[in-house]
Design a protein around this motif. Structure first.
Motif, PDB file in Angstrom:
ATOM      1  N   MET A 164       0.842  -1.198   0.000  1.00 22.52           N
ATOM      2  CA  MET A 164       0.000   0.000   0.000  1.00 22.52           C
ATOM      3  C   MET A 164       0.880   1.252   0.000  1.00 22.52           C
ATOM      4  O   MET A 164       1.990   1.245   0.492  1.00 22.52           O
ATOM      5  N   LYS A 165       0.302   2.349  -0.559  1.00 20.80           N
ATOM      6  CA  LYS A 165       1.057   3.607  -0.626  1.00 20.80           C
ATOM      7  C   LYS A 165       0.744   4.473   0.593  1.00 20.80           C
ATOM      8  O   LYS A 165      -0.387   4.509   1.070  1.00 20.80           O
ATOM      9  N   ALA A 166       1.768   5.186   1.047  1.00 18.43           N
ATOM     10  CA  ALA A 166       1.579   6.123   2.148  1.00 18.43           C
ATOM     11  C   ALA A 166       2.461   7.342   1.904  1.00 18.43           C
ATOM     12  O   ALA A 166       3.545   7.217   1.312  1.00 18.43           O
ATOM     13  N   ALA A 167       1.997   8.508   2.338  1.00 14.78           N
ATOM     14  CA  ALA A 167       2.821   9.727   2.273  1.00 14.78           C
ATOM     15  C   ALA A 167       3.498   9.887   3.622  1.00 14.78           C
ATOM     16  O   ALA A 167       2.830   9.949   4.653  1.00 14.78           O
ATOM     17  N   VAL A 168       4.818   9.929   3.596  1.00 14.41           N
ATOM     18  CA  VAL A 168       5.591   9.824   4.843  1.00 14.41           C
ATOM     19  C   VAL A 168       6.420  11.090   5.075  1.00 14.41           C
ATOM     20  O   VAL A 168       7.074  11.596   4.160  1.00 14.41           O
ATOM     21  N   VAL A 169       6.360  11.577   6.318  1.00 15.13           N
ATOM     22  CA  VAL A 169       7.278  12.646   6.739  1.00 15.13           C
ATOM     23  C   VAL A 169       8.553  11.945   7.200  1.00 15.13           C
ATOM     24  O   VAL A 169       8.544  11.222   8.191  1.00 15.13           O
ATOM     25  N   ARG A 170       9.637  12.159   6.466  1.00 14.08           N
ATOM     26  CA  ARG A 170      10.914  11.531   6.854  1.00 14.08           C
ATOM     27  C   ARG A 170      11.743  12.467   7.719  1.00 14.08           C
ATOM     28  O   ARG A 170      12.551  12.020   8.529  1.00 14.08           O
ATOM     29  N   ALA A 171      11.595  13.767   7.488  1.00 13.60           N
ATOM     30  CA  ALA A 171      12.317  14.753   8.310  1.00 13.60           C
ATOM     31  C   ALA A 171      11.487  16.027   8.324  1.00 13.60           C
ATOM     32  O   ALA A 171      10.823  16.351   7.329  1.00 13.60           O
ATOM     33  N   PHE A 172      11.501  16.751   9.446  1.00 10.95           N
ATOM     34  CA  PHE A 172      10.710  17.978   9.558  1.00 10.95           C
ATOM     35  C   PHE A 172      11.120  18.979   8.482  1.00 10.95           C
ATOM     36  O   PHE A 172      12.306  19.197   8.237  1.00 10.95           O
ATOM     37  N   GLY A 173      10.099  19.579   7.878  1.00 14.35           N
ATOM     38  CA  GLY A 173      10.357  20.653   6.920  1.00 14.35           C
ATOM     39  C   GLY A 173      10.741  20.171   5.533  1.00 14.35           C
ATOM     40  O   GLY A 173      10.938  20.973   4.631  1.00 14.35           O
ATOM     41  N   GLU A 174      10.864  18.848   5.361  1.00 20.77           N
ATOM     42  CA  GLU A 174      11.202  18.337   4.026  1.00 20.77           C
ATOM     43  C   GLU A 174       9.950  17.808   3.343  1.00 20.77           C
ATOM     44  O   GLU A 174       8.984  17.442   4.030  1.00 20.77           O
ATOM     45  N   PRO A 175       9.970  17.753   1.996  1.00 24.18           N
ATOM     46  CA  PRO A 175       8.785  17.246   1.299  1.00 24.18           C
ATOM     47  C   PRO A 175       8.440  15.829   1.767  1.00 24.18           C
ATOM     48  O   PRO A 175       9.348  15.054   2.089  1.00 24.18           O
ATOM     49  N   LEU A 176       7.149  15.518   1.797  1.00 20.96           N
ATOM     50  CA  LEU A 176       6.738  14.157   2.135  1.00 20.96           C
ATOM     51  C   LEU A 176       7.132  13.228   0.989  1.00 20.96           C
ATOM     52  O   LEU A 176       7.226  13.660  -0.164  1.00 20.96           O
ATOM     53  N   VAL A 177       7.337  11.970   1.310  1.00 16.26           N
ATOM     54  CA  VAL A 177       7.754  10.989   0.305  1.00 16.26           C
ATOM     55  C   VAL A 177       6.667   9.921   0.208  1.00 16.26           C
ATOM     56  O   VAL A 177       6.214   9.396   1.229  1.00 16.26           O
ATOM     57  N   ILE A 178       6.255   9.620  -1.029  1.00 18.17           N
ATOM     58  CA  ILE A 178       5.279   8.537  -1.207  1.00 18.17           C
ATOM     59  C   ILE A 178       6.052   7.209  -1.175  1.00 18.17           C
ATOM     60  O   ILE A 178       6.947   6.994  -1.996  1.00 18.17           O
ATOM     61  N   GLU A 179       5.699   6.386  -0.208  1.00 12.03           N
ATOM     62  CA  GLU A 179       6.401   5.099  -0.029  1.00 12.03           C
ATOM     63  C   GLU A 179       5.445   3.941  -0.260  1.00 12.03           C
ATOM     64  O   GLU A 179       4.248   4.066   0.002  1.00 12.03           O
ATOM     65  N   GLU A 180       5.994   2.820  -0.670  1.00  5.34           N
ATOM     66  CA  GLU A 180       5.234   1.575  -0.750  1.00  5.34           C
ATOM     67  C   GLU A 180       5.516   0.815   0.547  1.00  5.34           C
ATOM     68  O   GLU A 180       6.678   0.619   0.911  1.00  5.34           O
ATOM     69  N   ARG A 181       4.476   0.462   1.282  1.00 10.00           N
ATOM     70  CA  ARG A 181       4.662  -0.217   2.572  1.00 10.00           C
ATOM     71  C   ARG A 181       3.771  -1.455   2.625  1.00 10.00           C
ATOM     72  O   ARG A 181       2.729  -1.494   1.960  1.00 10.00           O
ATOM     73  N   PRO A 182       4.127  -2.440   3.458  1.00  8.67           N
ATOM     74  CA  PRO A 182       3.230  -3.588   3.629  1.00  8.67           C
ATOM     75  C   PRO A 182       1.939  -3.157   4.333  1.00  8.67           C
ATOM     76  O   PRO A 182       1.957  -2.182   5.093  1.00  8.67           O
ATOM     77  N   ASP A 183       0.851  -3.867   4.083  1.00  8.96           N
ATOM     78  CA  ASP A 183      -0.401  -3.550   4.781  1.00  8.96           C
ATOM     79  C   ASP A 183      -0.182  -3.720   6.286  1.00  8.96           C
ATOM     80  O   ASP A 183       0.358  -4.742   6.717  1.00  8.96           O
ATOM     81  N   PRO A 184      -0.614  -2.748   7.104  1.00  5.85           N
ATOM     82  CA  PRO A 184      -0.429  -2.898   8.552  1.00  5.85           C
ATOM     83  C   PRO A 184      -1.376  -3.943   9.120  1.00  5.85           C
ATOM     84  O   PRO A 184      -2.505  -4.092   8.654  1.00  5.85           O
ATOM     85  N   GLU A 185      -0.899  -4.680  10.112  1.00  4.66           N
ATOM     86  CA  GLU A 185      -1.705  -5.757  10.734  1.00  4.66           C
ATOM     87  C   GLU A 185      -2.376  -5.245  11.997  1.00  4.66           C
ATOM     88  O   GLU A 185      -1.695  -4.760  12.901  1.00  4.66           O
ATOM     89  N   PRO A 186      -3.692  -5.332  12.094  1.00  2.00           N
ATOM     90  CA  PRO A 186      -4.356  -4.838  13.306  1.00  2.00           C
ATOM     91  C   PRO A 186      -4.027  -5.695  14.529  1.00  2.00           C
ATOM     92  O   PRO A 186      -4.089  -6.925  14.466  1.00  2.00           O
ATOM     93  N   GLY A 187      -3.657  -5.039  15.620  1.00  2.28           N
ATOM     94  CA  GLY A 187      -3.425  -5.733  16.877  1.00  2.28           C
ATOM     95  C   GLY A 187      -4.756  -5.895  17.612  1.00  2.28           C
ATOM     96  O   GLY A 187      -5.813  -5.514  17.099  1.00  2.28           O
ATOM     97  N   PRO A 188      -4.706  -6.451  18.834  1.00  4.48           N
ATOM     98  CA  PRO A 188      -5.939  -6.599  19.613  1.00  4.48           C
ATOM     99  C   PRO A 188      -6.638  -5.251  19.781  1.00  4.48           C
ATOM    100  O   PRO A 188      -5.991  -4.246  20.062  1.00  4.48           O
ATOM    101  N   GLY A 189      -7.952  -5.224  19.559  1.00  2.00           N
ATOM    102  CA  GLY A 189      -8.725  -3.986  19.725  1.00  2.00           C
ATOM    103  C   GLY A 189      -8.624  -3.026  18.568  1.00  2.00           C
ATOM    104  O   GLY A 189      -9.215  -1.945  18.592  1.00  2.00           O
ATOM    105  N   GLN A 190      -7.873  -3.406  17.532  1.00  2.00           N
ATOM    106  CA  GLN A 190      -7.715  -2.503  16.380  1.00  2.00           C
ATOM    107  C   GLN A 190      -8.433  -3.050  15.142  1.00  2.00           C
ATOM    108  O   GLN A 190      -8.803  -4.230  15.095  1.00  2.00           O
ATOM    109  N   VAL A 191      -8.597  -2.180  14.165  1.00  2.00           N
ATOM    110  CA  VAL A 191      -9.084  -2.617  12.853  1.00  2.00           C
ATOM    111  C   VAL A 191      -8.166  -2.036  11.785  1.00  2.00           C
ATOM    112  O   VAL A 191      -7.502  -1.020  12.016  1.00  2.00           O
TER     113      VAL A 191
END
Ligand code: NAD
Ligand code: ZN
Ligand code: ZN
Length: 340
Positions: A1-28
């Protein structure tokens, strides 16, 4: 999945490809459809405030989408249900604030897009107890701005405690302000809308403001005083002098409700005037789950209008610049389905 990530303050966000996050207990896990760009996300990406997020992180606290996977123990949400994931990602549920209807003040709270990854992504996690079901008939794109801009100004109105016919000044008619004007009208207030662009002042009039004040050309306090002074003022402009201007325009007994969070912001509150005039200054931070439920109910009943423009997530950096230049009509909403 794609996400826009802040890698450092004040720098442009970077669109990254990341694995789908896994919900823990109590999460969706939520498959995000729409995600609003709140000015707070810009403060987060710039590291503007004393308490800072830790890069890398995914901003966004107006994410709305469909529940895709349930974590252990989640029984009250179902797969396919539309939910909104607000700033109040979770609170402890046990402290004096949580137990007295002020969960927004919980010291153990985790904030979406700040203390954990947020909605600038195709998928995100949410704590099920704080993921707000979106009523039928509200689109994801409309629900997104309501999830922060809506609930925050709806709550600020409650804090301002304005009565029908009282004069309420709303300073800053952006994402938050365009909804504040509407809640103020619903509450029966006489609304003075203040901004520094012609488009925003026109928008305020279209949304029912009774009086508009152009802070570039007019003395805000003076105009408010000509109308007897404001019973309350809600400060939504990301500008310290705008806070001082509405504070000076309060009538005796009036209340300044601080909502915007300019970097390193401070204002001088004159002691003599505050004492003699019996005015007060109070802060207001987002709203509770119940406040958000009420915001959605009002919208589903056709009482509010959400003004937004959609953009693909890939435009995130240009979109931030547009907000900073004051060019966005009210809210930018990222359309996460556009890039899929
Ligand atoms: P925005 O950029 O959409 O709107 C700000 C508006 O202020 C714009 O219309 C701009 O033209 C106007 N403005 C700028 N200078 C002005 C001046 N001198 N006088 C009057 N108006 C002026 O921002 P937003 O998303 O509506 O957020 C506003 C602020 O509220 C941000 O600082 C954000 O972090 C904060 N916020 C606080 C809370 C909270 O819970 N307290 C929640 C959400 C956002
Ligand atoms: Zn708590
Ligand atoms: Zn916000």
């Amino acid at each position: 999945m794609k996400a826009a990530v802040v890698r450092a303050f004040g720098e442009p966000l970077v669109i990254e490809e990341r694995p789908d996050p896994e919900p823990g207990p109590g999460q969706v896990r939520v498959r995000v459809e729409a995600s609003g760009l709140c000015h707070t996300d810009i403060h987060a990406a710039h590291g503007d405030w004393p308490v800072k997020p830790s890069p890398p992180f995914v901003p966004g606290h107006e994410g709305v989408g469909l529940v895709e996977k349930l974590g252990e123990g989640v029984t009250h949400l179902s797969v396919g249900q539309r939910v909104a994931v607000p700033w109040l990602g979770r609170a402890c549920g046990r402290c004096e604030h949580c137990l007295s209807g002020w969960e927004t003040l919980c010291e153990q709270q985790i904030n979406t897009g700040y203390g954990c990854d947020g909605g600038y992504a195709e998928k995100m996690l949410a704590w099920a107890d704080f993921a707000q079901p979106v009523p039928d008939g509200i689109t994801a794109a409309e629900a997104a701005p309501l999830t922060c801009a809506g609930v925050t100004t709806y709550k600020a109105l409650k804090v301002a405690d304005v009565r029908p016919g009282q004069l309420l000044a709303i300073s800053g008619i952006g994402g938050l302000g365009h909804l504040a004007v509407q809640y103020a009208k619903i509450a029966g207030a006489t609304v003075a809308a203040i901004d520094v662009t012609d488009d925003k002042l026109r928008l305020a009039t279209d949304l029912g403001a009774d009086l508009v004040i152009d802070a570039r050309k007019q003395d805000v306090a003076e105009v408010l005083k000509q109308h007897g002074g404001a019973h309350a003022a809600i400060a939504l402009a990301v500008n310290e002098s705008a806070f001082a201007a509405v504070n000076a325009g309060l009538r005796r007994g009036g209340k300044l409700v601080m909502v915007a969070l300019p970097a390193h912001g401070t204002i001088q509150v004159p002691i003599f005037d505050t004492v003699l005039n019996g005015t007060s200054v109070i802060g207001s931070i987002v709203g509770t789950r119940q406040d958000l439920a009420e915001v959605f109910q009002l919208h589903a009943a056709g009482r509010t209008k959400v003004i937004y423009e959609t953009r693909p997530l890939a435009s995130v950096n240009d979109s931030i610049d547009e907000v900073l230049r004051g060019e966005v009509k009210a809210r930018i909403v990222f359309d996460l389905d556009a890039g899929r």
